[in-house]
Design an enzyme around this catalytic site. Structure first.
Site, mmCIF file in Angstrom:
data_model
loop_
_atom_site.group_PDB
_atom_site.id
_atom_site.type_symbol
_atom_site.label_atom_id
_atom_site.label_comp_id
_atom_site.label_asym_id
_atom_site.label_seq_id
_atom_site.Cartn_x
_atom_site.Cartn_y
_atom_site.Cartn_z
ATOM 1 N N ARG A 35 75.824 59.601 81.320
ATOM 2 C CA ARG A 35 75.742 60.622 82.290
ATOM 3 C C ARG A 35 75.309 61.883 81.917
ATOM 4 N NH1 ARG A 35 82.028 61.737 83.266
ATOM 5 N NH2 ARG A 35 82.775 61.834 81.272
ATOM 6 N N SER A 137 86.812 40.717 73.133
ATOM 7 C CA SER A 137 85.403 41.228 72.744
ATOM 8 C C SER A 137 85.710 42.628 72.173
ATOM 9 C CB SER A 137 84.531 40.968 73.652
ATOM 10 O OG SER A 137 84.919 41.486 74.817
ATOM 11 N N ALA A 139 84.159 46.162 70.987
ATOM 12 C CA ALA A 139 82.752 46.703 70.983
ATOM 13 C C ALA A 139 82.260 46.679 69.416
ATOM 14 C CB ALA A 139 82.780 47.971 71.392
ATOM 15 N N LYS A 190 96.365 42.382 80.335
ATOM 16 C CA LYS A 190 96.612 42.588 79.151
ATOM 17 C C LYS A 190 96.582 43.712 78.501
ATOM 18 C CE LYS A 190 92.163 43.402 77.291
ATOM 19 N NZ LYS A 190 91.879 44.281 76.359
ATOM 20 N N ASP A 243 92.024 37.012 75.751
ATOM 21 C CA ASP A 243 92.088 38.583 75.492
ATOM 22 C C ASP A 243 93.409 39.098 75.041
ATOM 23 O OD1 ASP A 243 90.793 41.020 75.273
ATOM 24 O OD2 ASP A 243 89.984 41.203 77.224
ATOM 25 N N THR A 247 94.285 41.391 71.891
ATOM 26 C CA THR A 247 94.819 42.810 72.270
ATOM 27 C C THR A 247 95.995 42.991 71.849
ATOM 28 O OG1 THR A 247 93.201 42.578 74.188
ATOM 29 C CG2 THR A 247 94.441 44.547 73.751
ATOM 30 N N ARG A 254 92.734 49.762 71.100
ATOM 31 C CA ARG A 254 93.278 51.067 71.349
ATOM 32 C C ARG A 254 94.671 51.023 72.332
ATOM 33 N NH1 ARG A 254 87.756 52.267 73.944
ATOM 34 N NH2 ARG A 254 88.235 50.373 74.802
HETATM 35 N N1 LIG Z 1 85.598 49.175 73.856
HETATM 36 C C1 LIG Z 1 85.658 48.087 73.537
HETATM 37 O O1 LIG Z 1 86.206 47.279 72.695
HETATM 38 C C2 LIG Z 1 85.753 47.288 75.060
HETATM 39 C C3 LIG Z 1 85.966 48.451 76.318
HETATM 40 N N2 LIG Z 1 86.011 47.448 77.388
HETATM 41 C C4 LIG Z 1 86.178 48.330 78.643
HETATM 42 O O2 LIG Z 1 85.094 49.029 78.705
HETATM 43 C C5 LIG Z 1 85.386 50.199 79.792
HETATM 44 C C6 LIG Z 1 84.750 51.409 79.096
HETATM 45 O O3 LIG Z 1 85.536 51.572 77.704
HETATM 46 P P1 LIG Z 1 84.803 52.175 76.360
HETATM 47 O O4 LIG Z 1 83.242 52.180 76.481
HETATM 48 O O5 LIG Z 1 85.574 51.428 75.255
HETATM 49 O O6 LIG Z 1 85.150 53.576 76.659
HETATM 50 P P2 LIG Z 1 84.541 55.003 75.653
HETATM 51 O O7 LIG Z 1 85.702 55.993 75.822
HETATM 52 O O8 LIG Z 1 84.151 54.674 74.635
HETATM 53 O O9 LIG Z 1 83.391 55.227 76.752
HETATM 54 C C7 LIG Z 1 83.581 55.646 78.194
HETATM 55 C C8 LIG Z 1 82.181 55.994 78.658
HETATM 56 O O10 LIG Z 1 82.182 56.132 80.087
HETATM 57 C C9 LIG Z 1 81.448 57.327 80.337
HETATM 58 N N3 LIG Z 1 81.922 57.718 81.638
HETATM 59 C C10 LIG Z 1 82.949 58.224 81.969
HETATM 60 N N4 LIG Z 1 83.297 58.830 83.206
HETATM 61 C C11 LIG Z 1 81.990 58.278 83.913
HETATM 62 C C12 LIG Z 1 81.302 58.533 85.004
HETATM 63 N N5 LIG Z 1 81.750 58.917 86.155
HETATM 64 N N6 LIG Z 1 79.959 57.987 85.055
HETATM 65 C C13 LIG Z 1 79.227 57.553 83.992
HETATM 66 N N7 LIG Z 1 79.860 57.299 82.820
HETATM 67 C C14 LIG Z 1 81.077 58.133 82.688
HETATM 68 C C15 LIG Z 1 81.796 58.393 79.257
HETATM 69 O O11 LIG Z 1 80.826 59.234 79.105
HETATM 70 P P3 LIG Z 1 80.829 60.564 78.189
HETATM 71 O O12 LIG Z 1 80.334 60.105 76.979
HETATM 72 O O13 LIG Z 1 79.915 61.509 78.837
HETATM 73 O O14 LIG Z 1 82.233 60.961 78.261
HETATM 74 C C16 LIG Z 1 81.669 57.358 78.075
HETATM 75 O O15 LIG Z 1 80.337 57.423 77.560
HETATM 76 C C17 LIG Z 1 86.818 50.230 79.648
HETATM 77 O O16 LIG Z 1 87.239 49.623 80.829
HETATM 78 C C18 LIG Z 1 87.423 48.995 78.695
HETATM 79 O O17 LIG Z 1 88.542 48.517 79.016
HETATM 80 C C19 LIG Z 1 85.840 46.108 77.688
HETATM 81 C C20 LIG Z 1 85.777 45.358 76.377
HETATM 82 C C21 LIG Z 1 85.848 45.783 75.165
HETATM 83 O O1 LIG Z 2 89.163 44.921 75.822
HETATM 84 C C1 LIG Z 2 89.002 44.841 74.534
HETATM 85 C C2 LIG Z 2 88.913 43.712 73.684
HETATM 86 O O2 LIG Z 2 88.875 42.580 74.656
HETATM 87 C C3 LIG Z 2 88.981 46.352 74.051
HETATM 88 O O3 LIG Z 2 90.526 46.327 73.796
HETATM 89 P P1 LIG Z 2 91.143 48.010 73.856
HETATM 90 O O4 LIG Z 2 90.627 48.744 74.915
HETATM 91 O O5 LIG Z 2 92.636 47.965 73.587
HETATM 92 O O6 LIG Z 2 90.412 48.608 72.633
#
Ligand SMILES: NC(=O)C1=CN([C@@H]2O[C@H](COP(=O)(O)OP(=O)(O)OC[C@H]3O[C@@H](n4cnc5c(N)ncnc54)[C@H](OP(=O)(O)O)[C@@H]3O)[C@@H](O)[C@H]2O)C=CC1
Ligand SMILES: O=C(CO)COP(=O)(O)O
Length: 326
Positions: A35, A137, A139, A190, A243, A247, A254
Site C-alpha cells: 500500500r 504454514s 511465512a 486456532k 494449524d 500454532t 506470534r
Molecule cells: N505470517 C504468517 O506466517 C502467516 C500469516 N497469515 C495471516 O496473514 C495475515 C497477514 O499476516 P502477516 O503478513 O504475517 O502480517 P504482517 O504484519 O507481516 O503484514 C501485514 C501487511 O498488511 C499490510 N496492510 C495492513 N493494512 C492494510 C490495508 N488496509 N491495505 C493493504 N495492506 C495493508 C501491511 O502494510 P504496511 O507494511 O504498510 O504496514 C503489511 O505489509 C494475517 O491474517 C495472518 O494471520 C496466515 C498464514 C501464515
Molecule cells: O497462521 C500461521 C501458521 O499457520 C502463523 O501463525 P502466527 O500468526 O501465530 O505467527
C-alpha cells in the site's frame, strides 16, 4: 497449463511476501502489491522485505503500489490483516469487472459484523469468486521452500482445483475443498487457542497442561465449527487440527509468543501481528450468538481485556463442573 497464469498478492507483509514466492515457484507471473509506494520501491530495489527478513524476492516478482496494475491478474490473494481485508477489497473492487477469484489468506473474523473473510469479499466485491487459503504454514518456512501443505477452499470444486493447480509446487501442496466455512473457522479459532497455550507454557504449567489445553481447544473449535456448518473432516484437517497443532506448539507463532510473554509476565513482542488478540472478542460474541460455550477462548478474551488475571482464569477453567468429554 493453468488458466490462472497471473497472480497478484495484495499486502506485502510476511505472509504476502511468502505467498508471492510460492506463486513464482509455481511458475505464475506474480505481482506483489504494497500500500505504501516508498515501501514498494524499497522492496523492488533491495529484493528484501523487512517484514520477512532474509528471504530473497526473486526479480521475476513485480513489486508495486499500483493497484490497477495488480487488479489485472487472473487471481488475487489478499494477505492483509483480517480487520483490514474489507478496506483492501473495497479499493480493489472498482478495478474488478470480471469474475476474478479472490483468495482470502488472512485468518480472522471481522469486528462488528462477525463476518468471515470470504463473506467480506462477497460483500465488497460482488463480481468476485471468493476462496480461502489456510493451514499450518509459517511465512518463513513457506518462503524458504520447506515442505508445506494447506487447504484451499472455494464453493465451486472446479475453481478450488484450478487455484490449487495455479499455486501448488513440489514444496507447497494445497488440498482443495468446498468447505469454505470450515477452513475459515479453523484459521480464526486456532490463533486464540494458541494464545491460551502460550500463556500456559509461559506460566510453566507443564507439558500435560499444554496437551490438555490444545485438546480442549480443539473441542471448542469443533463445537463452533459444527454449529456453523463446517465439515468434520475439515476441522480435523490441515486448516483445523493441523494449524492448531502448529500454532499451539511453537514460539515461532506470534500468537503463541504473545501468550508466552503474558504467561511470563513480560511485555508482548512489539510490532508483531497476533490475530488472536483481535479475533478473541468477536469469536466469543459469535459463539454466544449460537449458544456455544468456549471456555478456553473466553478465558483468553477476558485476560486480554483485563477482565481477569491469568491465575484467576486458570483457576476458573480447572474448577468448572465435571462433565462428560465431548
Ligand atoms: N505470517 C504468517 O506466517 C502467516 C500469516 N497469515 C495471516 O496473514 C495475515 C497477514 O499476516 P502477516 O503478513 O504475517 O502480517 P504482517 O504484519 O507481516 O503484514 C501485514 C501487511 O498488511 C499490510 N496492510 C495492513 N493494512 C492494510 C490495508 N488496509 N491495505 C493493504 N495492506 C495493508 C501491511 O502494510 P504496511 O507494511 O504498510 O504496514 C503489511 O505489509 C494475517 O491474517 C495472518 O494471520 C496466515 C498464514 C501464515
Ligand atoms: O497462521 C500461521 C501458521 O499457520 C502463523 O501463525 P502466527 O500468526 O501465530 O505467527
Amino acid at each position: 497449463m493453468t488458466a490462472l497464469q497471473s497472480v497478484a498478492v495484495i499486502g506485502a507483509g510476511a505472509w504476502g511476501t511468502a505467498l508471492a514466492t510460492v506463486a513464482a515457484r509455481a511458475g505464475r507471473n506474480v505481482t506483489l502489491w504494497a500500500r505504501n509506494a516508498e515501501h514498494a520501491a524499497r522492496i523492488a530495489s533491495t529484493r528484501d522485505n523487512p517484514r520477512l527478513p532474509g528471504v530473497r524476492i526473486v526479480p521475476e516478482i513485480i513489486v508495486t503500489s499500483d493497484l490497477a496494475l495488480a487488479a489485472r491478474a487472473d487471481m488475487l490473494l489478499i494477505a492483509t490483516p483480517a480487520q483490514h481485508l474489507r478496506g483492501a477489497v473495497n479499493m480493489l473492487a472498482s478495478h474488478i469487472t470480471k469474475a476474478v477469484p479472490i483468495v482470502a489468506c488472512a485468518k480472522g473474523i471481522e469486528h462488528g459484523t462477525h463476518k468471515f473473510m470470504t463473506d467480506v469479499i462477497a460483500e465488497a466485491a460482488p463480481h468476485a469468486q471468493p476462496a480461502m487459503l489456510s493451514g499450518p504454514s509459517f511465512a518463513d518456512d513457506v518462503a524458504c521452500g520447506l515442505p508445506t501443505a494447506v487447504t484451499l477452499a472455494a464453493s465451486d470444486e472446479a475453481l478450488a482445483s484450478s487455484l490449487v493447480q495455479a499455486l501448488g509446487s513440489p514444496t507447497f501442496r494445497p488440498y482443495h475443498s468446498t468447505d469454505i466455512r470450515g477452513v475459515e473457522i479453523g484459521g480464526a479459532a486456532k490463533n486464540v487457542l494458541a494464545i491460551a497455550v502460550g500463556i500456559a507454557v509461559g506460566r510453566k504449567l507443564g507439558a500435560s497442561a499444554q496437551a490438555a489445553l490444545t485438546t480442549r481447544g480443539f473441542a471448542e473449535l469443533t463445537r463452533l465449527g459444527r454449529a456453523l456448518g463446517a465439515r468434520r473432516e475439515t476441522l480435523t484437517g490441515l486448516s483445523g487440527l493441523g494449524d492448531l497443532i502448529l500454532t499451539c506448539s511453537s514460539p515461532q507463532s506470534r500468537n503463541f509468543a504473545l501468550g508466552l510473554a503474558l504467561g511470563r509476565g513480560e511485555q508482548p513482542p512489539a510490532g508483531k501481528l497476533a490475530e488472536g488478540e483481535f479475533t478473541a472478542p468477536v469469536l466469543i460474541e459469535l459463539a454466544a450468538s449460537q449458544n456455544i460455550e468456549l471456555p478456553v477462548s473466553e478465558a483468553v478474551a477476558s485476560i486480554l481485556s483485563g477482565r481477569s488475571t491469568i491465575d484467576a482464569a486458570i483457576s476458573a477453567l480447572m474448577t468448572r463442573p465435571f462433565k462428560a468429554e465431548e
